[in-house]
Write an enzyme that holds these catalytic residues in place. Structure first.
Site, PDB file in Angstrom:
ATOM      1  N   ASP A 107     -11.287   2.856   4.080  1.00  0.00           N
ATOM      2  CA  ASP A 107     -11.697   1.453   3.927  1.00  0.00           C
ATOM      3  C   ASP A 107     -13.220   1.333   3.838  1.00  0.00           C
ATOM      4  O   ASP A 107     -13.743   0.268   3.531  1.00  0.00           O
ATOM      5  CB  ASP A 107     -11.211   0.630   5.134  1.00  0.00           C
ATOM      6  CG  ASP A 107     -10.023  -0.253   4.771  1.00  0.00           C
ATOM      7  OD1 ASP A 107      -9.737  -0.386   3.571  1.00  0.00           O
ATOM      8  OD2 ASP A 107      -9.394  -0.807   5.690  1.00  0.00           O
ATOM      9  N   LYS A 112       0.843  -1.197   0.000  1.00  0.00           N
ATOM     10  CA  LYS A 112       0.000   0.000   0.000  1.00  0.00           C
ATOM     11  C   LYS A 112       0.883   1.253   0.000  1.00  0.00           C
ATOM     12  O   LYS A 112       0.628   2.203  -0.741  1.00  0.00           O
ATOM     13  CB  LYS A 112      -0.922   0.002   1.229  1.00  0.00           C
ATOM     14  CG  LYS A 112      -2.067  -0.992   1.097  1.00  0.00           C
ATOM     15  CD  LYS A 112      -2.800  -1.229   2.403  1.00  0.00           C
ATOM     16  CE  LYS A 112      -3.812  -2.369   2.217  1.00  0.00           C
ATOM     17  NZ  LYS A 112      -4.414  -2.826   3.466  1.00  0.00           N
ATOM     18  N   GLN A 135      -4.683  -1.617   9.663  1.00  0.00           N
ATOM     19  CA  GLN A 135      -4.494  -2.919   9.045  1.00  0.00           C
ATOM     20  C   GLN A 135      -5.048  -4.013   9.963  1.00  0.00           C
ATOM     21  O   GLN A 135      -4.662  -4.109  11.123  1.00  0.00           O
ATOM     22  CB  GLN A 135      -2.999  -3.150   8.761  1.00  0.00           C
ATOM     23  CG  GLN A 135      -2.704  -4.434   8.016  1.00  0.00           C
ATOM     24  CD  GLN A 135      -3.275  -4.435   6.599  1.00  0.00           C
ATOM     25  OE1 GLN A 135      -3.206  -3.441   5.888  1.00  0.00           O
ATOM     26  NE2 GLN A 135      -3.867  -5.553   6.187  1.00  0.00           N
TER      27      GLN A 135
END
Ligand code: NDP
Length: 292
Positions: free
Chosen positions: A124, A57, A101
């Site tokens: 997200d 990422k 994460q």
């Protein structure tokens, strides 16, 4: 389609390249105004796959000119410290996107952490506010894998409206949001899960199949309706280390109009949509919208 033909590949790598090229232009325009988009990733502990995902990422951000920072916390970090970091990032005006994460190490509870993230920075799309907005058909940040799946279907100009879509899997991460996105585009959506009685019959009626289960080749090629569009979200590792999806690929491709490979389908699109969401969040926070 004759039997000698096979469905086209929904090439996630190629589409990701194209979309990232378009995003680069957006980012350059923002940077020129002194507004460099920024993604902050929070990584707790030493989970090896998480380390790899975070590195990917970060690299993807850097290649495109998105400022990216990784906050590495020890496995033993108390919940309160993690939550304070999220509060600090919420307050930091340079931060456009916050990503925690998952999974978090044992002893830490992800739910309250995710709920602390400012919904305007929730790249997200997992905050309850953003999930609610999606359900209500209102604008907000939406989860990356479902967005990537939709972009793949759109990449062949397929008209979703009025089609029968079957989503296999009902997670908050993939199944439920992708079903909502399909519904918004006027598909007639059926959701299947582990208690569905005749999965073969359900899938067999579908013009669009989205498989997000996490079980290798659960969806058989013989179930696929002739001319269906098949999006395989699943990523499963075989004993020999190779990857396989939730759909039997070769047999399905013989019947499908189009199908995603695994790997190289949905996977590359998930990170691309994270970059997209970060730039989108940066622009929304400044009252503009993304043109891509
Ligand atoms: P979850 O484990 O959260 O959900 C799996 C779903 O599949 C559940 O709803 C479950 O039903 C359903 N299911 C399980 N067994 C069956 C069965 N026999 N028949 C029908 N449905 C079944 O998984 P995720 O949604 O998080 O992920 C799904 C897959 O997608 C995984 O392989 C994951 O690795 C992959 N993935 C890939 C991404 C990418 O970028 N390509 C991103 C995210 C995920 P029930 O609710 O009844 O238990």
């Amino acid at each position: 389609m004759t039997s000698a033909e096979q469905g086209v590949l929904l090439d996630g790598k190629a589409l990701a390249r194209k979309m990232r090229g378009e995003l680069r232009g957006e980012i350059e325009a923002l940077v020129a105004q002194g507004l460099t988009p920024g993604l902050d990733v929070v990584l707790v502990g030493e989970d090896p796959p998480s380390q790899i995902y975070v590195r990917n990422k970060q690299r993807s951000c850097e290649r495109l000119g998105i400022r990216s920072r990784v906050h590495r916390l020890e496995t033993t970090t108390p919940q309160s410290e993690l939550e304070q970091l999220i509060r600090d990032l919420n307050q930091d005006d340079e931060v456009d996107g916050i990503l925690v994460q998952l999974p978090l190490p044992k002893g830490l509870d992800a739910k309250p952490v995710l709920e602390l993230i400012d919904p305007a920075k929730d790249v997200d799309g997992l905050h309850l506010i953003n999930q609610g907005r999606l359900l209500a058909g209102e604008e907000g940040l939406q989860p990356c894998t479902p967005l990537g799946s939709m972009a793949l279907i759109d990449s062949i100009g397929y008209d979703i409206s009025g089609k029968k879509a079957v989503v296999v899997g009902r997670s908050n991460l993939v199944g439920k949001p992708v079903a909502q996105l399909l519904l918004q585009r006027n598909a007639t959506v059926t959701m299947c899960h582990s208690r569905t009685q005749d999965l073969a019959a359900e899938v067999g009626q579908a013009d669009i199949v989205i498989a997000a289960v996490g079980y290798p080749e659960l969806v058989k090629g013989s179930w696929i309706k002739e001319g269906a569009v098949v999006v395989d979200v699943g990523i499963n590792r075989r004993d020999d280390g190779s990857l396989v999806g939730d759909v039997e690929f070769e047999e399905s491709q013989k019947r499908a109009l189009a199908i995603t490979p695994v790997p190289g389908g949905v996977g590359p699109m998930t990170i691309t949509m994270l970059l997209y969401n970060t730039v989108d969040a940066a622009k929304r926070r400044r009252g503009a919208h993304l043109n891509v």
